[in-house]
Design a protein around this motif. Structure first.
Motif, PDB file in Angstrom:
ATOM      1  N   ILE A  56       0.786  -1.168   0.080  1.00  0.00           N
ATOM      2  CA  ILE A  56       0.151   0.080   0.181  1.00  0.00           C
ATOM      3  C   ILE A  56       0.919   1.258  -0.036  1.00  0.00           C
ATOM      4  N   ALA A  57       1.982   1.044   0.156  1.00  0.00           N
ATOM      5  CA  ALA A  57       3.069   2.191   0.244  1.00  0.00           C
ATOM      6  C   ALA A  57       4.384   1.917  -0.609  1.00  0.00           C
ATOM      7  N   ASP A  58       5.471   2.980  -0.538  1.00  0.00           N
ATOM      8  CA  ASP A  58       6.548   2.567  -1.096  1.00  0.00           C
ATOM      9  C   ASP A  58       7.340   1.460  -0.327  1.00  0.00           C
ATOM     10  N   PHE A  59       7.317   1.622   0.854  1.00  0.00           N
ATOM     11  CA  PHE A  59       8.042   0.630   1.757  1.00  0.00           C
ATOM     12  C   PHE A  59       7.158   0.559   3.003  1.00  0.00           C
ATOM     13  N   LYS A  60       7.667  -0.479   3.898  1.00  0.00           N
ATOM     14  CA  LYS A  60       6.945  -0.696   5.236  1.00  0.00           C
ATOM     15  C   LYS A  60       8.129  -0.565   6.313  1.00  0.00           C
ATOM     16  N   MET A  61       7.718  -0.061   7.361  1.00  0.00           N
ATOM     17  CA  MET A  61       8.899  -0.097   8.457  1.00  0.00           C
ATOM     18  C   MET A  61       8.371  -0.740   9.771  1.00  0.00           C
ATOM     19  N   LYS A  62       8.808  -1.795  10.200  1.00  0.00           N
ATOM     20  CA  LYS A  62       8.433  -2.155  11.620  1.00  0.00           C
ATOM     21  C   LYS A  62       9.421  -1.650  12.543  1.00  0.00           C
ATOM     22  N   ASN A  76      12.368   9.887  14.786  1.00  0.00           N
ATOM     23  CA  ASN A  76      13.934   9.795  14.338  1.00  0.00           C
ATOM     24  C   ASN A  76      14.258   8.650  13.449  1.00  0.00           C
ATOM     25  N   GLY A  77      13.493   7.393  13.832  1.00  0.00           N
ATOM     26  CA  GLY A  77      13.807   6.228  12.971  1.00  0.00           C
ATOM     27  C   GLY A  77      13.247   6.672  11.897  1.00  0.00           C
ATOM     28  N   ILE A  78      12.233   6.965  11.369  1.00  0.00           N
ATOM     29  CA  ILE A  78      11.922   6.850  10.174  1.00  0.00           C
ATOM     30  C   ILE A  78      12.567   8.005   9.141  1.00  0.00           C
ATOM     31  N   ARG A  79      13.166   9.180   9.926  1.00  0.00           N
ATOM     32  CA  ARG A  79      14.307   9.676   9.130  1.00  0.00           C
ATOM     33  C   ARG A  79      15.345   8.956   8.846  1.00  0.00           C
ATOM     34  N   TRP A  86      17.355   6.251   0.465  1.00  0.00           N
ATOM     35  CA  TRP A  86      17.759   7.291  -0.482  1.00  0.00           C
ATOM     36  C   TRP A  86      19.361   7.091  -0.969  1.00  0.00           C
ATOM     37  N   ASP A  87      20.129   6.694   0.329  1.00  0.00           N
ATOM     38  CA  ASP A  87      21.567   6.738   0.377  1.00  0.00           C
ATOM     39  C   ASP A  87      22.069   5.470  -0.554  1.00  0.00           C
ATOM     40  N   ARG A  88      20.989   4.198  -0.678  1.00  0.00           N
ATOM     41  CA  ARG A  88      21.279   2.974  -1.547  1.00  0.00           C
ATOM     42  C   ARG A  88      20.611   2.991  -2.730  1.00  0.00           C
ATOM     43  N   GLY A  89      19.854   4.233  -3.265  1.00  0.00           N
ATOM     44  CA  GLY A  89      19.254   3.946  -4.545  1.00  0.00           C
ATOM     45  C   GLY A  89      17.864   3.216  -4.530  1.00  0.00           C
ATOM     46  N   LEU A  90      17.338   2.945  -3.578  1.00  0.00           N
ATOM     47  CA  LEU A  90      16.151   2.026  -3.589  1.00  0.00           C
ATOM     48  C   LEU A  90      14.927   2.757  -3.894  1.00  0.00           C
ATOM     49  N   SER A  91      15.037   3.983  -3.809  1.00  0.00           N
ATOM     50  CA  SER A  91      13.990   4.976  -4.380  1.00  0.00           C
ATOM     51  C   SER A  91      14.565   6.430  -4.965  1.00  0.00           C
ATOM     52  N   ASN A  92      13.905   6.860  -6.200  1.00  0.00           N
ATOM     53  CA  ASN A  92      14.506   8.178  -6.520  1.00  0.00           C
ATOM     54  C   ASN A  92      13.302   9.202  -6.157  1.00  0.00           C
ATOM     55  N   LYS A  93      12.681   8.884  -5.480  1.00  0.00           N
ATOM     56  CA  LYS A  93      11.498   9.740  -4.982  1.00  0.00           C
ATOM     57  C   LYS A  93      11.828  10.713  -3.846  1.00  0.00           C
ATOM     58  N   ASP A  94      11.617  11.891  -3.919  1.00  0.00           N
ATOM     59  CA  ASP A  94      12.024  12.801  -2.940  1.00  0.00           C
ATOM     60  C   ASP A  94      11.011  12.932  -1.871  1.00  0.00           C
ATOM     61  N   VAL A  95       9.879  12.413  -2.032  1.00  0.00           N
ATOM     62  CA  VAL A  95       9.013  12.031  -0.899  1.00  0.00           C
ATOM     63  C   VAL A  95       8.378  10.827  -0.870  1.00  0.00           C
ATOM     64  N   LEU A  96       8.739   9.960   0.202  1.00  0.00           N
ATOM     65  CA  LEU A  96       8.542   8.630   0.285  1.00  0.00           C
ATOM     66  C   LEU A  96       7.065   8.516   0.940  1.00  0.00           C
ATOM     67  N   GLU A  97       6.375   7.361   0.624  1.00  0.00           N
ATOM     68  CA  GLU A  97       5.512   6.786   1.386  1.00  0.00           C
ATOM     69  C   GLU A  97       5.913   5.654   2.079  1.00  0.00           C
ATOM     70  N   VAL A  98       5.629   5.607   3.655  1.00  0.00           N
ATOM     71  CA  VAL A  98       6.145   4.576   4.231  1.00  0.00           C
ATOM     72  C   VAL A  98       4.950   4.013   5.157  1.00  0.00           C
ATOM     73  N   GLU A  99       4.617   2.665   5.042  1.00  0.00           N
ATOM     74  CA  GLU A  99       3.684   2.089   5.772  1.00  0.00           C
ATOM     75  C   GLU A  99       4.359   2.040   7.241  1.00  0.00           C
ATOM     76  N   THR A 100       3.411   2.397   8.305  1.00  0.00           N
ATOM     77  CA  THR A 100       3.839   1.811   9.651  1.00  0.00           C
ATOM     78  C   THR A 100       2.415   1.475  10.507  1.00  0.00           C
ATOM     79  N   LYS A 109      12.974  14.869   1.446  1.00  0.00           N
ATOM     80  CA  LYS A 109      14.227  15.431   1.553  1.00  0.00           C
ATOM     81  C   LYS A 109      14.277  17.059   1.570  1.00  0.00           C
ATOM     82  N   VAL A 110      14.960  17.538   2.698  1.00  0.00           N
ATOM     83  CA  VAL A 110      15.166  18.968   2.569  1.00  0.00           C
ATOM     84  C   VAL A 110      16.413  19.297   2.810  1.00  0.00           C
ATOM     85  N   GLY A 111      17.403  19.268   1.649  1.00  0.00           N
ATOM     86  CA  GLY A 111      18.646  19.524   1.753  1.00  0.00           C
ATOM     87  C   GLY A 111      19.528  18.333   2.269  1.00  0.00           C
TER      88      GLY A 111
END
Length: 279
Positions: A56-62, A76-79, A86-100, A109-111
């Motif tokens: 339902i989103a780009d990724f899921k975080m547990k 802090n964890g979701i940042r 982003w660092d590993r190129g798993l998505s090129n989207k500047d805004v991610l959708e994360v299922e929690t 991303k803000v700078g």
């Protein structure tokens, strides 16, 4: 003996073990968290973050606390989670959708920083949850070990009890009163506890006792809950800097009703652990 790759990350000193589970699941995550979040016998962290695919989103975080309990959200964890992606190129989207467990959260991303749309705060006791009557759980008097604490309860996807002090919490007995409030029977799912001092209309100084982790150097959802409580009580403007032990977070309660948190995320090191029979 299975080998598990991990990355150690932190947001303002609130530290995490992050494991990529996009291809391979982590068996017994609760037991893994208890064993490896231990700072003497393991890697050491406040929480374990697991990265999964989502339908339902780009990724899921547990998220699992150091005591093995699973929790809904971690600011802090979701940042850190987003920075890893982003660092590993798993998505090129500047805004991610994360299922929690707290819903879909959107880091941006803000700078060099990461801004997170934390959604709308929840004040109804049933939704926090806190076992009181009425439509709000502000200005509740709670006696713990002879101290009468005035608490203000807010959910930012997870429960928080915010206490405003008359002076900076530098010398406050957080480790004494934090666990007593966390485990008070008024909180059916326990609670995070924030001890805060309003420095002026745009600055708050805060220490936090996190549910299942103890005192941490920073808590993103806790900073949001504290800022929102201060704004509701008209102590501050709608945009504040929250000073935590590990650094600063910028919190804004915007006109759309959403709370936006901006702060850093850093990778510390990568590693591999050989996982024996744990649990």
């Amino acid at each position: 003996m299975e080998k598990i790759n991990f990355v150690k990350m932190h947001g303002l000193g609130n530290d995490f073990i992050l494991i990529d589970c996009l291809k391979n699941d982590l068996p017994k995550p609760q037991e893994f968290a208890i064993h490896y979040c231990n700072r003497r016998f393991g890697i050491g962290a406040d929480q374990l973050l697991l990265l999964y695919p989502s339908q339902i989103a780009d990724f899921k975080m547990k998220i699992f606390n150091a005591d093995g309990s699973e929790v809904e959200m971690c600011g802090n964890g979701i940042r850190c989670f987003a920075k890893y992606i982003w660092d590993r190129g798993l998505s090129n989207k500047d805004v991610l959708e994360v299922e929690t467990l707290a819903g879909i959260i959107k880091p941006k991303k803000v700078g060099e920083l990461v801004q997170v749309d934390m959604g709308k705060p929840e004040f109804h006791p049933n939704k926090i949850p806190v076992d009181v009557e009425g439509d709000s759980a502000f200005d509740l008097m709670l006696e713990v070990s002879g101290w009468h604490a005035r608490i203000n309860c807010v959910s930012m996807g997870n429960p928080h009890a915010v206490i405003f002090l008359d002076e900076e919490p530098k010398n406050f007995a957080v480790t004494k009163y934090g666990p007593l409030i966390e485990n008070h029977p008024i909180f059916p799912k326990r609670t995070n506890v924030e001890f805060a001092y309003v420095k002026n209309s745009s600055e708050i100084v805060m220490r936090v006792w996190e549910r299942g982790a103890g005192e941490t150097l920073a808590c993103g959802t806790g900073a949001c809950a504290t800022a929102v409580a201060a704004m509701v009580k008209e102590f501050t403007n709608k945009k504040v800097t929250v000073h935590l032990l590990g650094g600063d977070l910028l919190i804004e309660w915007a006109a759309d009703g959403h709370v936006y948190m901006t702060g850093p995320a850093q990778e510390v090191f990568e590693g591999v652990v050989k996982v024996p029979q744990i649990g």
